[in-house]
Design a protein around this motif. Structure first.
Motif, short mmCIF file in Angstrom:
data_model
loop_
_atom_site.label_atom_id
_atom_site.label_comp_id
_atom_site.label_asym_id
_atom_site.label_seq_id
_atom_site.Cartn_x
_atom_site.Cartn_y
_atom_site.Cartn_z
N VAL A 28 0.85 -1.20 0.00
CA VAL A 28 0.00 0.00 0.00
C VAL A 28 0.89 1.24 0.00
O VAL A 28 1.81 1.35 0.81
N LEU A 29 0.58 2.17 -0.89
CA LEU A 29 1.29 3.44 -0.91
C LEU A 29 0.50 4.44 -0.08
O LEU A 29 -0.69 4.66 -0.32
N LEU A 30 1.18 5.02 0.94
CA LEU A 30 0.55 6.05 1.77
C LEU A 30 0.91 7.40 1.16
O LEU A 30 2.06 7.81 1.17
N ALA A 58 -3.13 -0.68 -3.46
CA ALA A 58 -3.97 0.49 -3.19
C ALA A 58 -3.09 1.68 -2.84
O ALA A 58 -1.91 1.53 -2.52
N VAL A 59 -3.71 2.86 -2.92
CA VAL A 59 -3.13 4.07 -2.32
C VAL A 59 -4.09 4.50 -1.22
O VAL A 59 -5.31 4.46 -1.40
N ILE A 60 -3.55 4.85 -0.06
CA ILE A 60 -4.35 5.51 0.98
C ILE A 60 -3.91 6.97 0.98
O ILE A 60 -2.73 7.27 1.18
N LEU A 61 -4.87 7.87 0.72
CA LEU A 61 -4.55 9.28 0.51
C LEU A 61 -5.03 10.10 1.71
O LEU A 61 -6.21 10.06 2.06
N SER A 62 -4.11 10.87 2.31
CA SER A 62 -4.46 11.61 3.53
C SER A 62 -5.27 12.87 3.21
O SER A 62 -6.22 13.19 3.90
N HIS A 63 -4.88 13.61 2.17
CA HIS A 63 -5.62 14.83 1.83
C HIS A 63 -5.20 15.34 0.47
O HIS A 63 -4.30 14.78 -0.17
N ALA A 64 -5.86 16.41 0.02
CA ALA A 64 -5.80 16.81 -1.39
C ALA A 64 -4.79 17.91 -1.70
O ALA A 64 -4.85 18.51 -2.76
N HIS A 65 -3.85 18.18 -0.80
CA HIS A 65 -2.77 19.09 -1.21
C HIS A 65 -1.88 18.38 -2.22
O HIS A 65 -1.63 17.18 -2.10
N LEU A 66 -1.33 19.16 -3.16
CA LEU A 66 -0.56 18.54 -4.25
C LEU A 66 0.68 17.80 -3.77
O LEU A 66 1.10 16.83 -4.39
N GLY A 79 0.83 2.75 -14.94
CA GLY A 79 0.27 1.41 -14.81
C GLY A 79 -0.51 1.11 -13.55
O GLY A 79 -1.04 0.02 -13.39
N PHE A 80 -0.61 2.08 -12.61
CA PHE A 80 -1.41 1.82 -11.41
C PHE A 80 -2.89 1.94 -11.75
O PHE A 80 -3.31 2.91 -12.40
N HIS A 81 -3.70 0.96 -11.32
CA HIS A 81 -5.13 1.05 -11.65
C HIS A 81 -5.98 0.47 -10.53
O HIS A 81 -7.04 -0.10 -10.75
N LYS A 82 -5.50 0.57 -9.30
CA LYS A 82 -6.22 0.05 -8.13
C LYS A 82 -6.89 1.22 -7.39
O LYS A 82 -6.67 2.37 -7.73
N VAL A 134 -7.47 9.23 -13.29
CA VAL A 134 -7.34 9.07 -11.83
C VAL A 134 -8.72 9.11 -11.17
O VAL A 134 -9.00 8.35 -10.24
N VAL A 135 -9.58 10.00 -11.67
CA VAL A 135 -10.84 10.31 -10.99
C VAL A 135 -11.68 9.06 -10.67
O VAL A 135 -12.16 8.90 -9.54
N PRO A 136 -11.85 8.10 -11.62
CA PRO A 136 -12.69 6.93 -11.29
C PRO A 136 -12.08 6.00 -10.23
O PRO A 136 -12.77 5.12 -9.73
N LEU A 137 -10.80 6.19 -9.93
CA LEU A 137 -10.15 5.30 -8.95
C LEU A 137 -10.38 5.74 -7.50
O LEU A 137 -10.12 4.97 -6.57
N PHE A 138 -10.87 6.98 -7.30
CA PHE A 138 -11.11 7.42 -5.93
C PHE A 138 -12.20 6.56 -5.30
O PHE A 138 -13.29 6.38 -5.88
#
Ligand SMILES: [Zn+2]
Length: 457
Positions: A28-30, A58-66, A79-82, A134-138
């Motif tokens: 998992v990528l944090l 998976a990616v676990i995303l903390s917040h939306a800052h760039l 190639g990431f599509h999870k 990216v958008v559909p992967l959220f």
């Protein structure tokens, strides 16, 4: 057991990326952030991906800052599509900022073709089309909801109080628990909640941006009121360069409070930022990420966060018309450090006017136009043209979205045990200073994370 590898934001403040691998097989990528700031940092964005994107679950995303989400389109391009797990508010804000970022990447590539001598990248890191993939992967995760979607680990998110939708993640795997702070916010702010306390963990990965600094004790709302009054008395226009997401809404809320208390003169307010206007609407849609429900307090469809006399300026034509204003107006426009966006046009137009006021409301990175003006430069270059500075230049410090050293220590005070702690997302002095404080006064086994290092957890 498992391992964590610090592949970004270790020893520096941007580029947040950490790889969690568990014995049960999860990868998992944090966070998946961009490096920002000096060219020697941003150049790292073009390095080969720090992890094989196709190997991730998976990616676990903390917040939306760039600096936390801005590398996602590059990861997907490679190639990431999870799923990308984040709160619903973060998904909406990330969509907004990533689209803007895709446009900026394309602009830079176009500039590189025009000026091949400037050392810019002629191929964008990613395009607007890449962002749309990216958008559909959220994948939305509500605060407090325990999820077991990732094989071999479960997780839940709670409010970090930093920006709309920001989250602290608790990740459970192989009888272990890792807490990833993302960025920790402030206590007692008007719109966002306090950072959620976490009681227990085996390992903590925490930011340390302000690990060696304190914010000023002033109330930023009072400072803003004084600056609006002084600008009005000078007889000119007040321009507030502001980050579109978060800061613009805080400024509007503060203006509404000052108006309600009759603390400021009756001045028309212009929000000249399509992204800021979109962020107002996202905030209104997400009461679960706010201290209170904006719709319940200010009425549905109010996009002004309680401020009165506000004009939302969408079109470029209407933005240009603001140049005709001579007095009695506040213009809020992005970007916050005057590195781009519509505010540059206002600065070019108004810096030479002695009655006008420019007030910066956030941190100004070295080398930015904002910092040059705050340092008192009497001439600056905007769009390649020298502009004499005669306007009044002002600044308010207290609107920071980051908890300072005392606020970070207060958050660590919520732990009833003393987890092993790795400090990321801070300059070396800030991370070392906070680590020392946690060891000496808190009894934590705390150290600054080292870039590229893998530790058993
Ligand atoms: Zn942040």
């Amino acid at each position: 057991m498992g391992r964590i590898t610090f592949i970004g934001a270790a020893g520096v403040v941007t580029g947040s990326k950490h790889l969690l691998e568990t014995d049960s097989g999860a990868r998992v990528l944090l966070d998946c952030g961009l490096y920002q700031g000096a060219p020697k940092l941003t150049e790292r964005n073009w390095d080969p991906p720090p992890v094989d994107p196709q190997s991730l679950d998976a990616v676990i995303l903390s917040h939306a800052h760039l600096d936390h989400c801005g590398y996602l389109p590059a990861l997907v391009k490679q190639g990431f599509h999870k799923p990308i797990y984040c709160t619903p508010a973060t998904a909406e804000v990330a969509e907004l900022v990533l689209r803007d970022s895709g446009g900026l990447q394309e602009d830079e590539a176009a500039r590189a073709k025009k000026h091949p001598d400037r050392g810019l990248h002629a191929t964008p890191l990613y395009t607007c089309d890449d962002v749309e993939k990216v958008v559909p992967l959220f994948a939305n995760v509500a605060y407090g909801e325990m999820r077991s979607d990732i094989k071999g680990c479960s997780f839940r998110m709670s409010d970090a109080g930093h920006i709309l939708g920001s989250a602290i993640s608790e990740i459970f795997f192989d009888q272990r628990k890792l807490v990833f702070s993302g960025d920790i916010g402030r206590y007692g702010r008007p719109l966002l909640r306090d950072p959620s306390p976490i009681a227990q963990a085996d390992v903590v990965v925490c930011e340390s941006t302000y690990g060696d600094r304190l914010h000023p004790a002033n109330d930023p709302q009072l400072d803003l009121g004084a600056i609006i009054k002084a600008a009005h008395e000078r007889g000119g226009v007040l321009v507030i360069p502001s980050f579109a997401v978060g800061r613009t809404q805080e400024i509007l809320y503060a203006i509404g409070q000052l108006q309600a208390a009759s603390s400021i003169p009756n001045v028309p307010i212009y929000v000249d930022s399509p992204m800021g206007i979109a962020a107002d609407a996202i905030m209104e849609r997400h009461p679960e990420a706010m201290r209170f429900d904006l719709r319940a307090r200010f009425g549905a469809g109010d996009q002004n966060i309680g401020a009165r006399g506000v004009t939302l300026v969408q079109s470029q034509q209407d933005s240009i018309k603001l140049n005709d204003l001579q007095s009695n107006a506040v213009i809020i426009a992005s970007s916050g450090m005057a590195t781009g966006g519509r505010v540059l046009h206002h600065l070019r137009n108004r810096l030479g006017r002695p009655n006008d006021t420019m007030c910066f409301v956030g941190f100004q990175s070295p080398g930015t136009l904002g910092q040059q003006l705050l340092q008192g430069q009497k001439s600056v270059r905007i769009f390649g043209v020298a502009v004499a500075v005669q306007a009044h230049i002002d600044q308010i410090d207290g609107f920071s979205a980051h908890g300072d050293r005392n606020e970070l220590l207060r958050w660590f005070g919520g732990f009833t045990d003393k987890p092993k702690t790795f400090l990321v997302h801070g300059d070396p002095d800030a991370a070392a200073s906070l680590a020392a404080a946690l060891r000496q006064t808190g009894g934590f086994d705390a150290n600054a994370a080292v870039i590229g290092e893998t530790v058993e957890i």
